[in-house]
Design a protein around this motif. Structure first.
Motif, PDB file in Angstrom:
ATOM      1  N   VAL A  63       8.137  -9.399  -1.489  1.00 38.26           N
ATOM      2  CA  VAL A  63       7.667  -8.332  -0.590  1.00 38.26           C
ATOM      3  C   VAL A  63       8.631  -7.585  -1.691  1.00 38.26           C
ATOM      4  N   LEU A  66       5.668  -6.043  -4.062  1.00 41.39           N
ATOM      5  CA  LEU A  66       4.962  -5.363  -3.866  1.00 41.39           C
ATOM      6  C   LEU A  66       4.166  -3.846  -3.613  1.00 41.39           C
ATOM      7  N   VAL A  75      -1.199  -3.367   6.948  1.00 44.91           N
ATOM      8  CA  VAL A  75      -0.558  -4.404   6.085  1.00 44.91           C
ATOM      9  C   VAL A  75      -1.651  -5.480   6.924  1.00 44.91           C
ATOM     10  N   ASP A  77      -1.794  -9.557   6.547  1.00 50.05           N
ATOM     11  CA  ASP A  77      -1.373 -10.506   6.511  1.00 50.05           C
ATOM     12  C   ASP A  77      -2.104 -11.988   6.909  1.00 50.05           C
ATOM     13  N   LEU A  89       6.539  -8.666   5.817  1.00 48.11           N
ATOM     14  CA  LEU A  89       6.621  -7.433   5.514  1.00 48.11           C
ATOM     15  C   LEU A  89       6.522  -6.801   7.007  1.00 48.11           C
ATOM     16  N   LEU A 142      -2.595  -2.699   2.548  1.00 45.72           N
ATOM     17  CA  LEU A 142      -2.128  -3.999   1.747  1.00 45.72           C
ATOM     18  C   LEU A 142      -3.255  -5.360   2.818  1.00 45.72           C
ATOM     19  N   PHE A 144      -2.587  -9.340   2.391  1.00 47.32           N
ATOM     20  CA  PHE A 144      -1.837 -10.367   1.344  1.00 47.32           C
ATOM     21  C   PHE A 144      -2.006 -11.546   1.915  1.00 47.32           C
ATOM     22  N   SER A 146      -1.627 -15.606   1.140  1.00 45.68           N
ATOM     23  CA  SER A 146      -0.576 -16.305   0.446  1.00 45.68           C
ATOM     24  C   SER A 146      -0.738 -17.397   0.930  1.00 45.68           C
ATOM     25  N   VAL A 173      -2.919  -9.017  -2.784  1.00 48.25           N
ATOM     26  CA  VAL A 173      -2.439  -9.836  -3.140  1.00 48.25           C
ATOM     27  C   VAL A 173      -2.825 -11.037  -2.395  1.00 48.25           C
ATOM     28  N   TYR A 223       0.042 -15.135  -8.845  1.00 51.83           N
ATOM     29  CA  TYR A 223       0.224 -14.095  -8.278  1.00 51.83           C
ATOM     30  C   TYR A 223      -0.454 -13.120  -8.113  1.00 51.83           C
ATOM     31  N   VAL A 225      -2.970  -9.483  -8.591  1.00 50.85           N
ATOM     32  CA  VAL A 225      -2.868  -8.004  -7.356  1.00 50.85           C
ATOM     33  C   VAL A 225      -4.293  -7.658  -8.105  1.00 50.85           C
TER      34      VAL A 225
END
Length: 233
Positions: A63, A66, A75, A77, A89, A142, A144, A146, A173, A223, A225
């Motif tokens: 985090v 970022l 954001v 997620d 976040l 953003l 994200f 994961s 990301v 990872y 971006v």
């Protein structure tokens, strides 16, 4: 459109089932996606939040890396699950919003019940679909993602929708398991079903994204971006 009948995990867990996509699954012909089958959501949530994972998932370092500078940023997620990353976040954007995106209503309820005790009332649980994040147009700074990419359907089309949700200059990301990583616990798809980094880059190029940078500190994951437009030289 009906909600997906199974769950979109933010973290792969034991009990993994991997399926080849068919037109009924909403995938491109020949596309392989991972799927998840578990009977006990409480066990799944506990596994997602297991503190032992912190040593190699490195959530706080992720985090920080970022580089979020605006405290009022918005954001998303994707595949939020238990809110493992969402809560971190949300602490970075106390004046903003974190959409905790998932297809599972039980996960939504878990986050909704715990966000106040986490000190992150700015988390907004957000039900979506395997093939559509259902995010507001031009509303996100953003996105994200994961350990969720292999579970998404029709990924090029999905990430075109992500592109439409991003504000100008917004970033995407993607963190995902490396093909040859020997993950310490049972939280990753079998290696043959982990989406290769090169495939992610290629699919996201088709969706209108270019690679901006790559972080290399994670031991078992890549990872990446991205921003809209061509990759930076």
């Amino acid at each position: 459109m009906q909600r997906a009948p199974s769950r979109l995990p933010s973290l792969a867990l034991v009990g993994l089932v991997v399926l080849a996509c068919t037109p009924l699954a909403g995938c491109r012909k020949g596309e392989l996606v991972a799927d998840m089958d578990y009977d006990d959501p409480k066990t799944a949530l506990a596994a997602m939040d297991d503190a032992k994972r912190d040593a190699w998932v490195m959530p706080d370092r992720v985090v920080r890396s970022l580089g979020i500078t605006r405290k009022d940023a918005v954001v998303a997620d994707i595949g939020a699950g238990s809110g493992y990353f969402s809560r971190r976040l949300a602490r970075e954007v106390p004046g903003g919003i974190v959409y905790a995106v998932d297809v599972d209503d039980e996960f939504r309820g878990y986050i909704e019940s715990n966000r106040e005790s986490w000190g992150t009332p700015n988390i907004e649980p957000h039900l979506a679909f395997y093939d559509d994040p259902a995010l507001p147009e031009h509303g996100i700074d953003l996105v994200f993602v994961s350990n969720t990419y292999p579970y998404l359907r029709s990924r090029v089309a999905y990430f075109r929708k992500i592109a439409a949700a991003l504000k100008p200059g917004g970033q995407l990301v993607v963190i995902n398991f490396k093909h040859d990583a020997r993950v310490p616990d049972n939280t990753a798809p079998a290696p043959q079903f982990r989406t290769p980094k090169e495939t992610v880059i290629s699919e996201l190029q088709q969706a209108g994204f270019g690679l901006v940078r790559e972080e290399t500190f994670l031991p078992y994951q890549y990872y990446l971006v991205f921003q809209q437009g061509p990759a930076k030289p």
